[in-house]
Design a protein around this motif. Structure first.
Motif, PDB file in Angstrom:
ATOM      1  N   LEU A  24       0.825  -1.209   0.000  1.00 44.51           N
ATOM      2  CA  LEU A  24       0.000   0.000   0.000  1.00 44.51           C
ATOM      3  C   LEU A  24       0.861   1.261   0.000  1.00 44.51           C
ATOM      4  O   LEU A  24       0.606   2.200  -0.747  1.00 44.51           O
ATOM      5  CB  LEU A  24      -0.901   0.019   1.235  1.00 44.51           C
ATOM      6  N   LEU A  25       1.895   1.229   0.840  1.00 40.71           N
ATOM      7  CA  LEU A  25       2.779   2.386   0.956  1.00 40.71           C
ATOM      8  C   LEU A  25       3.509   2.637  -0.363  1.00 40.71           C
ATOM      9  O   LEU A  25       3.629   3.772  -0.821  1.00 40.71           O
ATOM     10  CB  LEU A  25       3.777   2.143   2.085  1.00 40.71           C
ATOM     11  N   LEU A  26       3.943   1.557  -0.963  1.00 42.90           N
ATOM     12  CA  LEU A  26       4.643   1.662  -2.235  1.00 42.90           C
ATOM     13  C   LEU A  26       3.714   2.226  -3.308  1.00 42.90           C
ATOM     14  O   LEU A  26       4.090   3.092  -4.102  1.00 42.90           O
ATOM     15  CB  LEU A  26       5.141   0.275  -2.649  1.00 42.90           C
ATOM     16  N   PHE A  27       2.461   1.738  -3.287  1.00 42.39           N
ATOM     17  CA  PHE A  27       1.473   2.219  -4.242  1.00 42.39           C
ATOM     18  C   PHE A  27       1.231   3.714  -4.042  1.00 42.39           C
ATOM     19  O   PHE A  27       1.212   4.497  -5.001  1.00 42.39           O
ATOM     20  CB  PHE A  27       0.164   1.434  -4.074  1.00 42.39           C
ATOM     21  N   ALA A  28       1.078   4.136  -2.785  1.00 45.89           N
ATOM     22  CA  ALA A  28       0.828   5.554  -2.483  1.00 45.89           C
ATOM     23  C   ALA A  28       1.999   6.413  -2.960  1.00 45.89           C
ATOM     24  O   ALA A  28       1.804   7.476  -3.543  1.00 45.89           O
ATOM     25  CB  ALA A  28       0.598   5.745  -0.987  1.00 45.89           C
ATOM     26  N   ALA A  29       3.223   5.930  -2.719  1.00 48.59           N
ATOM     27  CA  ALA A  29       4.394   6.686  -3.157  1.00 48.59           C
ATOM     28  C   ALA A  29       4.427   6.786  -4.675  1.00 48.59           C
ATOM     29  O   ALA A  29       4.734   7.835  -5.240  1.00 48.59           O
ATOM     30  CB  ALA A  29       5.665   6.031  -2.626  1.00 48.59           C
ATOM     31  N   ALA A  30       4.063   5.678  -5.356  1.00 50.14           N
ATOM     32  CA  ALA A  30       4.075   5.676  -6.818  1.00 50.14           C
ATOM     33  C   ALA A  30       3.042   6.662  -7.360  1.00 50.14           C
ATOM     34  O   ALA A  30       3.320   7.419  -8.297  1.00 50.14           O
ATOM     35  CB  ALA A  30       3.788   4.269  -7.345  1.00 50.14           C
ATOM     36  N   VAL A  31       1.843   6.677  -6.777  1.00 46.34           N
ATOM     37  CA  VAL A  31       0.800   7.601  -7.235  1.00 46.34           C
ATOM     38  C   VAL A  31       1.230   9.044  -7.002  1.00 46.34           C
ATOM     39  O   VAL A  31       1.026   9.912  -7.848  1.00 46.34           O
ATOM     40  CB  VAL A  31      -0.537   7.314  -6.513  1.00 46.34           C
ATOM     41  N   THR A  32       1.879   9.292  -5.850  1.00 48.21           N
ATOM     42  CA  THR A  32       2.293  10.659  -5.532  1.00 48.21           C
ATOM     43  C   THR A  32       3.354  11.171  -6.487  1.00 48.21           C
ATOM     44  O   THR A  32       3.339  12.328  -6.893  1.00 48.21           O
ATOM     45  CB  THR A  32       2.837  10.738  -4.093  1.00 48.21           C
ATOM     46  N   ILE A  33       4.257  10.284  -6.874  1.00 47.14           N
ATOM     47  CA  ILE A  33       5.370  10.749  -7.709  1.00 47.14           C
ATOM     48  C   ILE A  33       5.055  10.663  -9.206  1.00 47.14           C
ATOM     49  O   ILE A  33       5.745  11.261 -10.029  1.00 47.14           O
ATOM     50  CB  ILE A  33       6.678   9.985  -7.362  1.00 47.14           C
ATOM     51  N   ALA A  34       3.959   9.955  -9.548  1.00 46.86           N
ATOM     52  CA  ALA A  34       3.624   9.754 -10.966  1.00 46.86           C
ATOM     53  C   ALA A  34       3.544  11.060 -11.763  1.00 46.86           C
ATOM     54  O   ALA A  34       4.105  11.134 -12.865  1.00 46.86           O
ATOM     55  CB  ALA A  34       2.327   8.963 -11.089  1.00 46.86           C
ATOM     56  N   PRO A  35       2.880  12.121 -11.241  1.00 46.50           N
ATOM     57  CA  PRO A  35       2.826  13.358 -12.029  1.00 46.50           C
ATOM     58  C   PRO A  35       4.212  13.886 -12.392  1.00 46.50           C
ATOM     59  O   PRO A  35       4.408  14.409 -13.499  1.00 46.50           O
ATOM     60  CB  PRO A  35       2.086  14.334 -11.113  1.00 46.50           C
TER      61      PRO A  35
ATOM     62  N   ARG B 103       9.076   9.387   2.647  1.00 43.75           N
ATOM     63  CA  ARG B 103       8.676  10.640   3.277  1.00 43.75           C
ATOM     64  C   ARG B 103       8.946  11.821   2.349  1.00 43.75           C
ATOM     65  O   ARG B 103       8.126  12.715   2.199  1.00 43.75           O
ATOM     66  CB  ARG B 103       9.464  10.808   4.587  1.00 43.75           C
ATOM     67  N   THR B 104      10.112  11.790   1.695  1.00 41.57           N
ATOM     68  CA  THR B 104      10.446  12.867   0.766  1.00 41.57           C
ATOM     69  C   THR B 104       9.467  12.912  -0.400  1.00 41.57           C
ATOM     70  O   THR B 104       9.013  13.982  -0.803  1.00 41.57           O
ATOM     71  CB  THR B 104      11.885  12.695   0.245  1.00 41.57           C
ATOM     72  N   ILE B 105       9.124  11.740  -0.935  1.00 40.90           N
ATOM     73  CA  ILE B 105       8.179  11.693  -2.058  1.00 40.90           C
ATOM     74  C   ILE B 105       6.833  12.288  -1.649  1.00 40.90           C
ATOM     75  O   ILE B 105       6.256  13.101  -2.373  1.00 40.90           O
ATOM     76  CB  ILE B 105       8.012  10.247  -2.562  1.00 40.90           C
ATOM     77  N   PHE B 106       6.363  11.919  -0.470  1.00 47.33           N
ATOM     78  CA  PHE B 106       5.075  12.454  -0.014  1.00 47.33           C
ATOM     79  C   PHE B 106       5.119  13.971   0.159  1.00 47.33           C
ATOM     80  O   PHE B 106       4.112  14.647   0.076  1.00 47.33           O
ATOM     81  CB  PHE B 106       4.651  11.811   1.318  1.00 47.33           C
ATOM     82  N   TYR B 107       6.315  14.486   0.429  1.00 43.26           N
ATOM     83  CA  TYR B 107       6.423  15.914   0.694  1.00 43.26           C
ATOM     84  C   TYR B 107       6.727  16.734  -0.564  1.00 43.26           C
ATOM     85  O   TYR B 107       6.592  17.958  -0.556  1.00 43.26           O
ATOM     86  CB  TYR B 107       7.482  16.169   1.773  1.00 43.26           C
ATOM     87  N   LEU B 108       7.139  16.066  -1.647  1.00 40.03           N
ATOM     88  CA  LEU B 108       7.501  16.785  -2.874  1.00 40.03           C
ATOM     89  C   LEU B 108       6.429  17.760  -3.364  1.00 40.03           C
ATOM     90  O   LEU B 108       6.735  18.903  -3.674  1.00 40.03           O
ATOM     91  CB  LEU B 108       7.815  15.788  -4.001  1.00 40.03           C
ATOM     92  N   PRO B 109       5.146  17.331  -3.446  1.00 40.08           N
ATOM     93  CA  PRO B 109       4.146  18.270  -3.977  1.00 40.08           C
ATOM     94  C   PRO B 109       4.036  19.552  -3.169  1.00 40.08           C
ATOM     95  O   PRO B 109       3.752  20.609  -3.724  1.00 40.08           O
ATOM     96  CB  PRO B 109       2.844  17.465  -3.922  1.00 40.08           C
ATOM     97  N   ALA B 110       4.280  19.477  -1.861  1.00 39.64           N
ATOM     98  CA  ALA B 110       4.188  20.683  -1.033  1.00 39.64           C
ATOM     99  C   ALA B 110       5.311  21.662  -1.366  1.00 39.64           C
ATOM    100  O   ALA B 110       5.197  22.849  -1.096  1.00 39.64           O
ATOM    101  CB  ALA B 110       4.230  20.313   0.445  1.00 39.64           C
ATOM    102  N   LEU B 111       6.400  21.161  -1.947  1.00 38.61           N
ATOM    103  CA  LEU B 111       7.524  22.021  -2.305  1.00 38.61           C
ATOM    104  C   LEU B 111       7.352  22.651  -3.676  1.00 38.61           C
ATOM    105  O   LEU B 111       8.031  23.602  -4.020  1.00 38.61           O
ATOM    106  CB  LEU B 111       8.812  21.196  -2.356  1.00 38.61           C
ATOM    107  N   THR B 112       6.453  22.055  -4.467  1.00 37.26           N
ATOM    108  CA  THR B 112       6.291  22.498  -5.838  1.00 37.26           C
ATOM    109  C   THR B 112       5.337  23.685  -5.870  1.00 37.26           C
ATOM    110  O   THR B 112       4.335  23.685  -5.168  1.00 37.26           O
ATOM    111  CB  THR B 112       5.739  21.338  -6.674  1.00 37.26           C
ATOM    112  N   SER B 113       5.670  24.683  -6.676  1.00 37.81           N
ATOM    113  CA  SER B 113       4.825  25.878  -6.689  1.00 37.81           C
ATOM    114  C   SER B 113       3.439  25.529  -7.207  1.00 37.81           C
ATOM    115  O   SER B 113       3.245  24.578  -7.958  1.00 37.81           O
ATOM    116  CB  SER B 113       5.449  26.954  -7.569  1.00 37.81           C
ATOM    117  N   LEU B 114       2.490  26.322  -6.770  1.00 43.42           N
ATOM    118  CA  LEU B 114       1.103  26.124  -7.169  1.00 43.42           C
ATOM    119  C   LEU B 114       0.967  26.068  -8.696  1.00 43.42           C
ATOM    120  O   LEU B 114       0.266  25.221  -9.239  1.00 43.42           O
ATOM    121  CB  LEU B 114       0.267  27.274  -6.617  1.00 43.42           C
TER     122      LEU B 114
END
Lengths: 298, 288
Positions: A24-35, B103-114
């Motif tokens: 699940l965590l891996l999937f969430a990370a993949a979705v977050t970084i996909a854009p 953790r860094t990946i989850f935080y990346l969008p917050a660093l990116t400008s609107l």
């Protein structure tokens, strides 16, 4: 929660549960970084490949053409300079004004200190986006600026100027608060001997407290720079000429036309995003810790 | 050193910062309220119009829609952002390989400008060349007009906001988690509490002040949404994504009706102030 041998402790126990959690965590990370991956992929594609159907995941012939094109766009250099001046000026102004005010609130005694500090705290709650109209009018009507008379009429005031860009962000209630909280925690012994030697308030601030406050200043600098570098709304409203726009308004203009070339736009987006991520990665320790303790920056 | 000169230098130190705050925060707040009772515009001399702007506002169908959109957006962004932020925080608070990377990946969008976020998502949502429709086609599903269909455009914008903000919520929750002392967990384990019991009976209650803080911050922020709308939909299609601040911007800078826009701004200002005050009050209660 550290690793626990005792059963019934950790959130995920059995091997299957743990595997599911990791998946699940891996999937969430993949979705977050996909854009970001899509952005990068598109930025290396040619114009033709952008319209191939079904879309290719990776560029078939990766090339740097889009990046070169972005760097050669008219105004690209000017917008970079404007963004740097806006972000750099805002940062410098905040470091000076907020640390001076924070020092006075934390260390000096004067009449009305509590009332003024209460005012600063109250202003923390003012929603800035909803105040954009009067701020615009005030900046336009600054006396003697941009052809204005002493009543602030007749000219354009600080519209389309660097001073106008920086002014509303030059000091923030948050910055003053941050610096005050820091100075309050410095033990008074540091300044006592200097005070006995007859040093004035400014000398004590400049020679003793300021060198001690590097961690707080770093946080303030990073937050101020990030805020101004990423800001879109204020440059949009304040500037009306292309040569005064920032990178953010430039990026917006790049895709507001009818025939957007997304591969070029994605290269521009990647170039604008990279600096903040690099700053973050190199100062991650400060970022996570202090963001966490200071909260959202709106 | 005499008290007098210390006080003088104190005022000198505070004056520049306070001048900026008064000029760009206090004065505007007062001005907005004042202007909302006038018909100020650049086209004709200003005169007082009493409550006329507010009466117009309460009968303005487009403003009603903007208020409704703002409420839908605020609820639809705030709750998922907090939920995902909490899950992410609990997940990366454990020790595992690759923890910092996640953790860094989850935080990346917050660093990116609107605008960079908006730009990338405009491309993802693009009807013809966009990757999302490409993905749907590959899976054999019908393509969507993400931002052109009035029924899904607001939802599509909400997804972008949630994606951008949940990392910030995660970081704030992480700070809250690290404040929970380890012995609380140990005591629960000795009592043989299950993992879900610990999560719901210990972690969530002990995070309640963080949750509350986040809730207020996110509500205040979402109420003022503007940049994302401006960059991605321009309030369309058919006003389906027009929000209060977006309409305020249009009214002021598009139609130069500054008085009317100020009335909108005043309504928004007091709504947000109310939320902030409730937040401050409850936060104080919780801490005592």
């Amino acid at each position: 929660m550290a690793t626990i041998k005792h059963t019934g402790g950790a959130l995920f126990q059995s091997g299957a549960e743990r595997f599911l959690a990791a998946a699940l965590l891996l999937f969430a990370a993949a979705v977050t970084i996909a854009p970001y991956l899509w952005m990068l992929s598109a930025s290396f594609k040619t114009g033709q490949e952008m319209y191939v159907f079904p879309p290719t995941w990776l560029p078939t012939a990766p090339n740097l053409g889009n990046y070169i094109e972005v760097l050669q766009l008219p105004y690209a250099g000017q917008q970079l300079v404007n963004s740097l001046i806006y972000a750099g000026g805002t940062t410098l102004a905040n470091l000076i004004l907020c640390s001076l005010a924070g020092y006075a609130f934390a260390r000096l005694e004067f009449r009305g200190r509590n009332a003024l500090f209460a005012l600063v705290l109250a202003l923390l709650m003012v929603p800035t986006q909803s105040q954009i109209i009067p701020v615009f009018l005030i900046v336009k009507h600054i006396p003697f600026a941009g052809g204005n008379d002493w009543l602030g009429n007749g000219g354009t005031g600080l519209l389309n100027t660097y001073a106008g860009l920086i002014l509303p962000n030059a000091a923030t209630p948050f910055g003053i608060f941050l610096m005050r909280q820091f100075f309050i925690r410095v033990p008074p012994e540091y300044e006592e001997s200097a005070r006995l030697d007859g040093a004035g308030s400014f000398a004590i601030f400049r020679k003793i407290l300021l060198p001690l406050s590097r961690p707080a200043l770093t946080v303030l600098a990073i937050l101020s720079f990030q805020q101004a570098w990423n800001d879109f709304v204020w440059p949009l409203i304040l500037t009306s000429t292309r040569d005064m726009g920032t990178l953010q308004t430039g990026l917006q203009l790049l895709h507001s036309g009818p025939d957007t070339r997304w591969n070029v736009v994605m290269a521009a987006a990647a170039l604008i995003t990279a600096p903040m991520i690099i700053v973050f990665l190199s100062a991650q320790r400060h970022f996570i810790q202090n963001f966490a303790s200071t909260g959202l920056k709106g | 050193m005499q008290r007098g000169s210390t006080a003088t230098s104190a005022y000198l130190f505070i004056a520049p910062a306070l001048f900026i705050l008064v000029l760009t925060l206090l004065l505007p707040a007062v001005l907005t309220i004042g202007m909302s009772f006038t018909n100020v515009t650049f086209l004709r001399p200003t005169r007082l119009v009493g409550l006329q702007n507010y009466i117009t506002l309460f009968n303005d169908y487009r403003f009603h829609q903007a208020v409704w959109n703002t409420i839908v957006y605020t609820v639809g962004v705030t709750i998922p952002t907090m939920f995902l932020g909490l899950l992410a925080a609990v997940a990366v608070n454990r020790r595992f390989t690759g923890r910092v990377a996640v953790r860094t990946i989850f935080y990346l969008p917050a660093l990116t400008s609107l605008i960079a976020c908006a730009t990338v998502w405009l491309y993802l949502y693009e009807p013809h060349a966009g990757p999302l429709n490409g993905l749907l086609s590959t899976l054999g599903l019908p393509r969507q007009l993400w931002l052109q269909n009035p029924n899904i455009a607001l939802g599509a914008l909400m997804v972008v906001s949630i994606w951008r903000d949940f990392g910030t919520a995660m970081v704030i929750y992480l700070a809250g988690l690290q404040d929970i002392p380890e012995y609380v967990y140990e005591a629960a384990r000795i009592d043989d509490a299950g993992s879900l019991t610990i999560f719901f009976r210990i972690t969530i209650p002990l995070l309640s002040s963080v949750t509350f803080y986040l809730l207020i911050i996110l509500i205040v922020q979402s109420f003022q949404v503007f940049g994302l709308i401006y960059a991605m939909t321009g309030g369309g299609p058919l006003n389906a994504t027009s929000t209060i601040v977006f309409q305020m911007y249009q009214t002021a800078f598009g139609f130069t009706r500054f008085g009317y826009a100020s009335a909108m701004s005043t309504v928004l200002f007091f709504t947000i102030l109310l939320f902030s005050l409730i937040g401050a009050w409850v936060a104080r209660k919780l801490r005592v």
